[in-house]
Design an enzyme around this catalytic site. Structure first.
Site, PDB file in Angstrom:
ATOM      1  CG  HIS A   5      -0.765   1.526   7.262  1.00  0.00           C
ATOM      2  ND1 HIS A   5       0.192   0.966   8.086  1.00  0.00           N
ATOM      3  CD2 HIS A   5      -0.079   2.369   6.437  1.00  0.00           C
ATOM      4  CE1 HIS A   5       1.382   1.466   7.774  1.00  0.00           C
ATOM      5  NE2 HIS A   5       1.247   2.311   6.776  1.00  0.00           N
ATOM      6  CD  GLU A   6      -1.149   2.640   2.725  1.00  0.00           C
ATOM      7  OE1 GLU A   6      -0.686   3.785   2.596  1.00  0.00           O
ATOM      8  OE2 GLU A   6      -0.437   1.665   3.006  1.00  0.00           O
ATOM      9  CG  HIS A  13       0.331   7.035   5.286  1.00  0.00           C
ATOM     10  ND1 HIS A  13       1.475   7.519   5.880  1.00  0.00           N
ATOM     11  CD2 HIS A  13       0.545   5.706   5.121  1.00  0.00           C
ATOM     12  CE1 HIS A  13       2.336   6.523   6.061  1.00  0.00           C
ATOM     13  NE2 HIS A  13       1.789   5.403   5.615  1.00  0.00           N
ATOM     14  CB  CYS A  35       5.153   2.383   7.291  1.00  0.00           C
ATOM     15  SG  CYS A  35       4.692   3.882   6.424  1.00  0.00           S
ATOM     16  CG  LEU A  36       6.557   1.049   1.247  1.00  0.00           C
ATOM     17  CD1 LEU A  36       6.064   1.284  -0.168  1.00  0.00           C
ATOM     18  CD2 LEU A  36       7.642  -0.017   1.274  1.00  0.00           C
ATOM     19  CD  GLN A  38       3.439   5.905   2.509  1.00  0.00           C
ATOM     20  OE1 GLN A  38       2.432   5.377   2.052  1.00  0.00           O
ATOM     21  NE2 GLN A  38       4.397   5.221   3.101  1.00  0.00           N
ATOM     22  N   GLY A  59       0.836  -1.196   0.000  1.00  0.00           N
ATOM     23  CA  GLY A  59       0.000   0.000   0.000  1.00  0.00           C
ATOM     24  C   GLY A  59       0.870   1.244   0.000  1.00  0.00           C
TER      25      GLY A  59
HETATM   26 NI    NI Z   1       2.616   3.452   5.612  1.00  0.00          NI
END
Ligand code: NI
Length: 176
Positions: A136-137, A140, A94-95, A51, A46
């Site tokens: 989660h997304e 963000h 998380c990236l 991000q 995701g």
């Molecule tokens: Ni993340």
């Protein structure tokens, strides 16, 4: 399509609240495609637009496992309509916080409305990994990170570590 650089903790950009998308046009679709390519390259399941430094309410998800056909989902202006009382725990990463994982408890199922990549209004009843990933997304988009759902002690430790890493990576001062 192109791979975009990822914004990494503790970059304050990650704390911005993203703005609603006003028009689903070819520029937005290109951004979604770039985000998918960036996510597959990482690899991740995701990615939210913030991000890659774009404060727009757009996220991409693909839960297909290695060897399976890709199953890309694009969510524009996603909103959680309903969350289940039942909760579940997943180990999240998380990236934007590479190589750190922690268990997070969230509602086990959510109903989400969003626009798809054609700008069409859709609704999804999500459970399991999709429910966790969507939450989660969407976090963000509101400047919230998964480490905000763990203990302050653990969070402070992670933030300290990434601050130190960022300092080490910063361009050095001119010497001599
Ligand atoms: Ni993340």
């Amino acid at each position: 399509m192109s791979i975009k650089p990822l914004i990494i903790l503790p970059d304050p950009i990650l704390r911005q609240v993203s703005k609603p998308v006003e028009r689903v046009d070819s520029d937005l679709r290109k951004l979604a495609d770039d985000m998918l390519e960036t996510m597959y390259d990482a690899p991740g399941i995701g990615l939210a637009a913030i991000q890659v430094g774009e404060p727009r309410r757009l996220l991409v998800i693909d839960l297909a496992k290695e060897g399976e056909e890709p199953a890309p989902h694009v969510f524009i202006n996603p909103e959680i309509l309903e969350s289940s009382g039942q909760r579940s725990v997943y180990e999240e990463g998380c990236l934007s916080i590479p190589d750190y994982y922690a268990e997070v408890e969230r509602p086990a199922a959510v109903r989400v409305k969003y626009l798809d990549r054609d700008g069409k209004l859709q609704e999804m009843q999500a459970e399991g990994l999709m429910a966790t990933c969507l939450q989660h997304e969407i976090d963000h988009l509101n400047g919230v990170l998964f480490i905000d759902h763990i203990s302050k002690l653990k969070r402070d430790m992670v933030v300290r570590k990434f601050k130190k890493l960022a300092k080490e990576k910063a361009p050095g001062k001119m010497v001599g």
